[in-house]
Design a protein around this motif. Sequence first.
Motif, PDB file in Angstrom:
ATOM      1  N   THR A   1     -87.911  56.507 -44.937  1.00  4.58           N
ATOM      2  CA  THR A   1     -87.749  55.344 -45.819  1.00  4.58           C
ATOM      3  C   THR A   1     -88.878  55.213 -47.667  1.00  4.58           C
ATOM      4  OG1 THR A   1     -87.653  53.704 -44.514  1.00  4.58           O
ATOM      5  CG2 THR A   1     -87.933  53.177 -46.248  1.00  4.58           C
ATOM      6  N   PRO A   2     -87.674  55.713 -48.396  1.00  4.81           N
ATOM      7  CA  PRO A   2     -88.554  55.675 -50.335  1.00  4.81           C
ATOM      8  C   PRO A   2     -88.680  54.727 -50.261  1.00  4.81           C
ATOM      9  CG  PRO A   2     -86.077  55.051 -50.325  1.00  4.81           C
ATOM     10  CD  PRO A   2     -85.953  55.112 -48.383  1.00  4.81           C
ATOM     11  N   THR A   3     -90.163  55.693 -51.055  1.00  5.56           N
ATOM     12  CA  THR A   3     -91.065  53.996 -51.825  1.00  5.56           C
ATOM     13  C   THR A   3     -90.271  53.688 -52.899  1.00  5.56           C
ATOM     14  OG1 THR A   3     -92.038  55.648 -53.184  1.00  5.56           O
ATOM     15  CG2 THR A   3     -92.942  55.271 -50.812  1.00  5.56           C
ATOM     16  N   LEU A   4     -90.643  53.043 -53.343  1.00  2.00           N
ATOM     17  CA  LEU A   4     -90.144  52.446 -54.968  1.00  2.00           C
ATOM     18  C   LEU A   4     -89.912  53.488 -55.466  1.00  2.00           C
ATOM     19  CD1 LEU A   4     -88.551  50.491 -56.791  1.00  2.00           C
ATOM     20  CD2 LEU A   4     -90.682  48.770 -57.149  1.00  2.00           C
ATOM     21  N   MET A   5     -91.271  53.788 -56.049  1.00  2.00           N
ATOM     22  CA  MET A   5     -91.417  55.032 -57.309  1.00  2.00           C
ATOM     23  C   MET A   5     -90.217  56.243 -57.116  1.00  2.00           C
ATOM     24  SD  MET A   5     -92.995  56.206 -59.789  1.00  2.00           S
ATOM     25  CE  MET A   5     -94.066  54.600 -59.893  1.00  2.00           C
ATOM     26  N   THR A   6     -90.256  56.295 -55.398  1.00  2.00           N
ATOM     27  CA  THR A   6     -89.512  57.824 -55.170  1.00  2.00           C
ATOM     28  C   THR A   6     -87.851  57.142 -55.686  1.00  2.00           C
ATOM     29  OG1 THR A   6     -90.799  58.290 -53.226  1.00  2.00           O
ATOM     30  CG2 THR A   6     -88.511  59.114 -53.150  1.00  2.00           C
ATOM     31  N   LEU A   7     -87.493  56.420 -55.038  1.00  2.00           N
ATOM     32  CA  LEU A   7     -86.097  55.559 -55.747  1.00  2.00           C
ATOM     33  C   LEU A   7     -86.194  55.622 -57.234  1.00  2.00           C
ATOM     34  CD1 LEU A   7     -85.581  52.474 -53.149  1.00  2.00           C
ATOM     35  CD2 LEU A   7     -84.825  54.664 -53.418  1.00  2.00           C
ATOM     36  N   LEU A   8     -87.259  55.255 -58.507  1.00  2.00           N
ATOM     37  CA  LEU A   8     -87.373  55.238 -59.591  1.00  2.00           C
ATOM     38  C   LEU A   8     -87.205  56.887 -60.028  1.00  2.00           C
ATOM     39  CD1 LEU A   8     -90.056  52.567 -60.458  1.00  2.00           C
ATOM     40  CD2 LEU A   8     -87.499  52.169 -61.419  1.00  2.00           C
ATOM     41  N   LYS A   9     -87.668  57.621 -59.965  1.00  2.00           N
ATOM     42  CA  LYS A   9     -87.929  59.302 -59.783  1.00  2.00           C
ATOM     43  C   LYS A   9     -86.418  59.711 -59.436  1.00  2.00           C
ATOM     44  CE  LYS A   9     -93.032  59.928 -59.497  1.00  2.00           C
ATOM     45  NZ  LYS A   9     -93.676  61.084 -58.541  1.00  2.00           N
ATOM     46  N   LEU A  10     -86.327  59.473 -58.417  1.00  2.00           N
ATOM     47  CA  LEU A  10     -84.828  60.072 -58.124  1.00  2.00           C
ATOM     48  C   LEU A  10     -83.400  59.109 -59.086  1.00  2.00           C
ATOM     49  CD1 LEU A  10     -84.961  59.785 -54.276  1.00  2.00           C
ATOM     50  CD2 LEU A  10     -85.526  61.886 -55.609  1.00  2.00           C
ATOM     51  N   ALA A  11     -83.549  57.592 -59.440  1.00  2.00           N
ATOM     52  CA  ALA A  11     -82.783  57.610 -60.176  1.00  2.00           C
ATOM     53  C   ALA A  11     -82.806  58.114 -61.605  1.00  2.00           C
ATOM     54  CB  ALA A  11     -83.018  56.377 -60.109  1.00  2.00           C
ATOM     55  N   ARG A  12     -83.722  58.274 -62.174  1.00  2.00           N
ATOM     56  CA  ARG A  12     -84.390  58.596 -63.431  1.00  2.00           C
ATOM     57  C   ARG A  12     -83.913  60.261 -63.808  1.00  2.00           C
ATOM     58  NH1 ARG A  12     -89.562  58.164 -64.634  1.00  2.00           N
ATOM     59  NH2 ARG A  12     -90.256  55.690 -64.890  1.00  2.00           N
ATOM     60  N   ALA A  13     -84.033  61.173 -63.018  1.00  2.00           N
ATOM     61  CA  ALA A  13     -83.466  62.564 -62.946  1.00  2.00           C
ATOM     62  C   ALA A  13     -81.675  62.538 -62.563  1.00  2.00           C
ATOM     63  CB  ALA A  13     -84.420  63.169 -60.898  1.00  2.00           C
ATOM     64  N   LEU A  14     -81.238  61.657 -62.190  1.00  2.00           N
ATOM     65  CA  LEU A  14     -80.094  61.593 -62.106  1.00  2.00           C
ATOM     66  C   LEU A  14     -79.658  61.199 -63.052  1.00  2.00           C
ATOM     67  CD1 LEU A  14     -80.117  60.830 -57.847  1.00  2.00           C
ATOM     68  CD2 LEU A  14     -79.090  62.934 -59.492  1.00  2.00           C
ATOM     69  N   ARG A  15     -80.282  60.209 -63.910  1.00  2.00           N
ATOM     70  CA  ARG A  15     -78.911  59.453 -64.969  1.00  2.00           C
ATOM     71  C   ARG A  15     -78.694  57.854 -64.524  1.00  2.00           C
ATOM     72  NH1 ARG A  15     -78.665  64.854 -66.074  1.00  2.00           N
ATOM     73  NH2 ARG A  15     -79.538  65.613 -67.351  1.00  2.00           N
ATOM     74  N   LEU A  16     -78.807  57.137 -63.452  1.00  2.00           N
ATOM     75  CA  LEU A  16     -78.753  56.231 -62.920  1.00  2.00           C
ATOM     76  C   LEU A  16     -79.933  55.010 -63.254  1.00  2.00           C
ATOM     77  CD1 LEU A  16     -78.274  57.008 -59.680  1.00  2.00           C
ATOM     78  CD2 LEU A  16     -76.254  56.169 -61.363  1.00  2.00           C
ATOM     79  N   ASP A  17     -79.335  53.811 -63.623  1.00  2.00           N
ATOM     80  CA  ASP A  17     -80.187  52.940 -63.688  1.00  2.00           C
ATOM     81  C   ASP A  17     -80.741  52.349 -62.727  1.00  2.00           C
ATOM     82  OD1 ASP A  17     -80.202  49.471 -63.912  1.00  2.00           O
ATOM     83  OD2 ASP A  17     -81.271  50.198 -65.981  1.00  2.00           O
ATOM     84  N   LEU A  18     -81.513  51.892 -61.849  1.00  2.96           N
ATOM     85  CA  LEU A  18     -81.577  51.624 -60.459  1.00  2.96           C
ATOM     86  C   LEU A  18     -81.364  50.383 -60.148  1.00  2.96           C
ATOM     87  CD1 LEU A  18     -83.047  52.599 -58.229  1.00  2.96           C
ATOM     88  CD2 LEU A  18     -85.447  51.775 -58.359  1.00  2.96           C
ATOM     89  N   ALA A  19     -81.789  49.595 -61.239  1.00  2.79           N
ATOM     90  CA  ALA A  19     -81.371  47.655 -61.002  1.00  2.79           C
ATOM     91  C   ALA A  19     -79.659  47.862 -60.858  1.00  2.79           C
ATOM     92  CB  ALA A  19     -81.748  47.044 -62.161  1.00  2.79           C
ATOM     93  N   ASP A  20     -79.349  48.235 -61.641  1.00  2.00           N
ATOM     94  CA  ASP A  20     -77.183  48.872 -61.025  1.00  2.00           C
ATOM     95  C   ASP A  20     -77.345  49.479 -60.018  1.00  2.00           C
ATOM     96  OD1 ASP A  20     -77.199  47.737 -64.181  1.00  2.00           O
ATOM     97  OD2 ASP A  20     -76.672  49.410 -65.031  1.00  2.00           O
ATOM     98  N   ALA A  21     -77.500  50.287 -59.969  1.00  2.00           N
ATOM     99  CA  ALA A  21     -77.749  51.422 -58.565  1.00  2.00           C
ATOM    100  C   ALA A  21     -77.952  49.965 -57.065  1.00  2.00           C
ATOM    101  CB  ALA A  21     -78.165  52.516 -58.138  1.00  2.00           C
TER     102      ALA A  21
END
Length: 72
Positions: A45-65
């Motif tokens: 299960t991803p941590t919030l920090m991991t999700l943030l890093k992945l979303a940023r790299a993929l040019r996604l807004d984590l809140a929108d996703a």
Amino acid sequence: AQTTRKLVNLLTARRREFGWSQERLSVEAKVSASCIQHLEHERSTPTLMTLLKLARALRLDLADALREAQCG
């Protein structure tokens, strides 16, 4: 757990849209390739920090996703 799974699926789909391997994403996001592999194969299960890093790299807004994962 279901929302997290949907969110990881969205990130995986985005990675594939970019034509990136798990290794490429790991470099871009500064997350280990094994971490990404475990997430995509539901072994962790991803941590919030991991999700943030992945979303940023993929040019996604984590809140929108996250909203999309909760609705879809």
